[in-house]
Every structure is written in structure tokens, then in C-alpha cells.
Design a protein around this motif. Sequence first.
Motif, PDB file in Angstrom:
ATOM      1  N   PRO A  32     -32.926 -49.089  20.801  1.00  0.00           N
ATOM      2  CA  PRO A  32     -31.476 -49.271  20.467  1.00  0.00           C
ATOM      3  C   PRO A  32     -30.887 -50.691  20.170  1.00  0.00           C
ATOM      4  O   PRO A  32     -29.858 -50.751  19.451  1.00  0.00           O
ATOM      5  CB  PRO A  32     -30.743 -48.569  21.743  1.00  0.00           C
ATOM      6  N   ASP A  33     -31.550 -51.575  20.741  1.00  0.00           N
ATOM      7  CA  ASP A  33     -30.951 -52.812  20.533  1.00  0.00           C
ATOM      8  C   ASP A  33     -31.842 -53.647  19.496  1.00  0.00           C
ATOM      9  O   ASP A  33     -31.788 -54.949  19.269  1.00  0.00           O
ATOM     10  CB  ASP A  33     -31.125 -53.847  21.818  1.00  0.00           C
ATOM     11  N   TYR A  34     -32.367 -53.058  18.620  1.00  0.00           N
ATOM     12  CA  TYR A  34     -33.413 -53.349  17.446  1.00  0.00           C
ATOM     13  C   TYR A  34     -32.563 -54.504  16.549  1.00  0.00           C
ATOM     14  O   TYR A  34     -31.437 -54.217  16.421  1.00  0.00           O
ATOM     15  CB  TYR A  34     -33.829 -52.394  16.654  1.00  0.00           C
ATOM     16  N   SER A  35     -33.452 -55.541  16.089  1.00  0.00           N
ATOM     17  CA  SER A  35     -32.900 -56.603  15.392  1.00  0.00           C
ATOM     18  C   SER A  35     -33.926 -56.685  14.297  1.00  0.00           C
ATOM     19  O   SER A  35     -35.134 -56.772  14.653  1.00  0.00           O
ATOM     20  CB  SER A  35     -32.122 -57.741  15.995  1.00  0.00           C
ATOM     21  N   ASP A  36     -33.632 -57.027  13.025  1.00  0.00           N
ATOM     22  CA  ASP A  36     -34.490 -57.364  11.894  1.00  0.00           C
ATOM     23  C   ASP A  36     -33.890 -58.447  11.163  1.00  0.00           C
ATOM     24  O   ASP A  36     -33.134 -58.135  10.389  1.00  0.00           O
ATOM     25  CB  ASP A  36     -34.930 -55.958  11.377  1.00  0.00           C
ATOM     26  N   ASP A  37     -34.687 -59.457  11.229  1.00  0.00           N
ATOM     27  CA  ASP A  37     -34.114 -60.624  10.497  1.00  0.00           C
ATOM     28  C   ASP A  37     -34.659 -60.771   9.044  1.00  0.00           C
ATOM     29  O   ASP A  37     -34.154 -61.526   8.242  1.00  0.00           O
ATOM     30  CB  ASP A  37     -34.272 -62.149  11.104  1.00  0.00           C
ATOM     31  N   ASP A  38     -35.459 -59.563   8.739  1.00  0.00           N
ATOM     32  CA  ASP A  38     -35.896 -59.581   7.384  1.00  0.00           C
ATOM     33  C   ASP A  38     -35.102 -58.807   6.548  1.00  0.00           C
ATOM     34  O   ASP A  38     -34.847 -59.074   5.318  1.00  0.00           O
ATOM     35  CB  ASP A  38     -37.408 -58.886   7.302  1.00  0.00           C
ATOM     36  N   ILE A  39     -34.768 -57.724   6.982  1.00  0.00           N
ATOM     37  CA  ILE A  39     -33.707 -56.609   6.188  1.00  0.00           C
ATOM     38  C   ILE A  39     -32.342 -57.025   6.202  1.00  0.00           C
ATOM     39  O   ILE A  39     -31.564 -56.544   5.201  1.00  0.00           O
ATOM     40  CB  ILE A  39     -34.088 -55.101   6.677  1.00  0.00           C
ATOM     41  N   GLY A  40     -31.871 -57.622   7.289  1.00  0.00           N
ATOM     42  CA  GLY A  40     -30.398 -57.956   7.142  1.00  0.00           C
ATOM     43  C   GLY A  40     -30.003 -58.431   8.846  1.00  0.00           C
ATOM     44  O   GLY A  40     -29.550 -57.714   9.536  1.00  0.00           O
ATOM     45  N   PRO A  41     -30.084 -59.582   8.741  1.00  0.00           N
ATOM     46  CA  PRO A  41     -29.526 -60.190  10.021  1.00  0.00           C
ATOM     47  C   PRO A  41     -28.227 -60.153  10.213  1.00  0.00           C
ATOM     48  O   PRO A  41     -27.291 -59.988   9.373  1.00  0.00           O
ATOM     49  CB  PRO A  41     -29.807 -61.556  10.018  1.00  0.00           C
ATOM     50  N   GLY A  42     -27.666 -59.690  11.484  1.00  0.00           N
ATOM     51  CA  GLY A  42     -26.503 -59.704  11.541  1.00  0.00           C
ATOM     52  C   GLY A  42     -25.453 -58.362  11.417  1.00  0.00           C
ATOM     53  O   GLY A  42     -24.482 -58.300  11.449  1.00  0.00           O
ATOM     54  N   GLU A  43     -26.575 -57.453  10.702  1.00  0.00           N
ATOM     55  CA  GLU A  43     -25.844 -56.074  10.423  1.00  0.00           C
ATOM     56  C   GLU A  43     -25.276 -55.310  11.460  1.00  0.00           C
ATOM     57  O   GLU A  43     -25.967 -55.493  12.698  1.00  0.00           O
ATOM     58  CB  GLU A  43     -27.031 -55.179   9.745  1.00  0.00           C
ATOM     59  N   ALA A  44     -24.399 -54.679  11.328  1.00  0.00           N
ATOM     60  CA  ALA A  44     -23.653 -54.055  12.368  1.00  0.00           C
ATOM     61  C   ALA A  44     -24.461 -52.884  12.950  1.00  0.00           C
ATOM     62  O   ALA A  44     -24.627 -52.559  14.257  1.00  0.00           O
ATOM     63  CB  ALA A  44     -22.232 -53.560  11.884  1.00  0.00           C
ATOM     64  N   ASP A  45     -25.339 -52.235  12.119  1.00  0.00           N
ATOM     65  CA  ASP A  45     -26.158 -51.201  12.295  1.00  0.00           C
ATOM     66  C   ASP A  45     -27.646 -51.603  11.825  1.00  0.00           C
ATOM     67  O   ASP A  45     -27.898 -50.940  10.628  1.00  0.00           O
ATOM     68  CB  ASP A  45     -25.401 -49.827  11.912  1.00  0.00           C
ATOM     69  N   PRO A  46     -28.424 -52.257  12.371  1.00  0.00           N
ATOM     70  CA  PRO A  46     -29.699 -52.534  11.681  1.00  0.00           C
ATOM     71  C   PRO A  46     -30.611 -51.521  11.428  1.00  0.00           C
ATOM     72  O   PRO A  46     -31.600 -51.451  10.534  1.00  0.00           O
ATOM     73  CB  PRO A  46     -30.272 -53.540  12.647  1.00  0.00           C
ATOM     74  N   ILE A  47     -30.615 -50.572  12.117  1.00  0.00           N
ATOM     75  CA  ILE A  47     -31.457 -49.303  12.089  1.00  0.00           C
ATOM     76  C   ILE A  47     -31.006 -48.543  10.657  1.00  0.00           C
ATOM     77  O   ILE A  47     -31.971 -48.224  10.133  1.00  0.00           O
ATOM     78  CB  ILE A  47     -31.418 -48.269  13.374  1.00  0.00           C
ATOM     79  N   GLN A  48     -29.756 -48.117  10.647  1.00  0.00           N
ATOM     80  CA  GLN A  48     -29.400 -47.639   9.392  1.00  0.00           C
ATOM     81  C   GLN A  48     -29.404 -48.428   8.275  1.00  0.00           C
ATOM     82  O   GLN A  48     -29.942 -47.834   7.234  1.00  0.00           O
ATOM     83  CB  GLN A  48     -27.770 -47.144   9.578  1.00  0.00           C
TER      84      GLN A  48
END
Length: 120
Positions: A32-48
Amino acid sequence: MTNAQALDFIRDYFDELFVKHNVDALDVYLHPDYSDDDIGPGEADPIQNSKNFLRDWFEKEPTIRVAVKDAMVQDDVITAFLEWYRTEKGVRQTIQKGVAIFVVKDRQILKRHTFIYFET
């Protein structure tokens, strides 16, 4: 987690995504606390955001697959060697190769980063 378990975990993850095109599997595999600096750092909903990215990619590259060449684990970090490829008329074509780093917490991916070292 052993190296063999890490390899199985990562292969299962990529099988759900790149063979079954099951982007909803991200709800299971990503913390649930996932972050991904490849696809979109700082995105409000990185999973979506990841789901949207993959859906778009699958639409553009319907035969894309990922081969997990190897994986190893140290502490809560899995390092995996990956090859993205497409198949056209029975011919496998490498799209890119990379090394992905996954931080795992409670058997879910907490953070991911991929270094691409080869692209066609």
C-alpha cells in the motif's frame, strides 16, 4: 527469502503482468505504501499510475513479455536481471534489458527501480 524464492516471486509477478496482462495483480503484489521512481515519482496514486502505464504498453505492444534471467536477494532487496521482448511471426525480438531492484516488505513490493542497460 532465499534466492530461489526471490526468483519464483519475481517470475510470478511478471507472469501475472506480462503473460496474463493482469494489471489488477498489482493490488496483490504492491505494498500500500508502494513508490516507483521509474513510472512516476510523486504520483498521488503510484499503483493506479503503474496500471495505466502497463495498460498503455500492452495496447502498443500486445506480444510483449518479460524474461526473468536471474534474481538474488540480500536482506529485503531483490535484484533481478530482466529482458523485455516481443514475438512477431514466431520470431523473438529483444526490446530492452535491465536490472530491477525491488524492496520487499511483507511479501509485497514496497519500492522498485529499474536500470535499463540495453534498448533497441
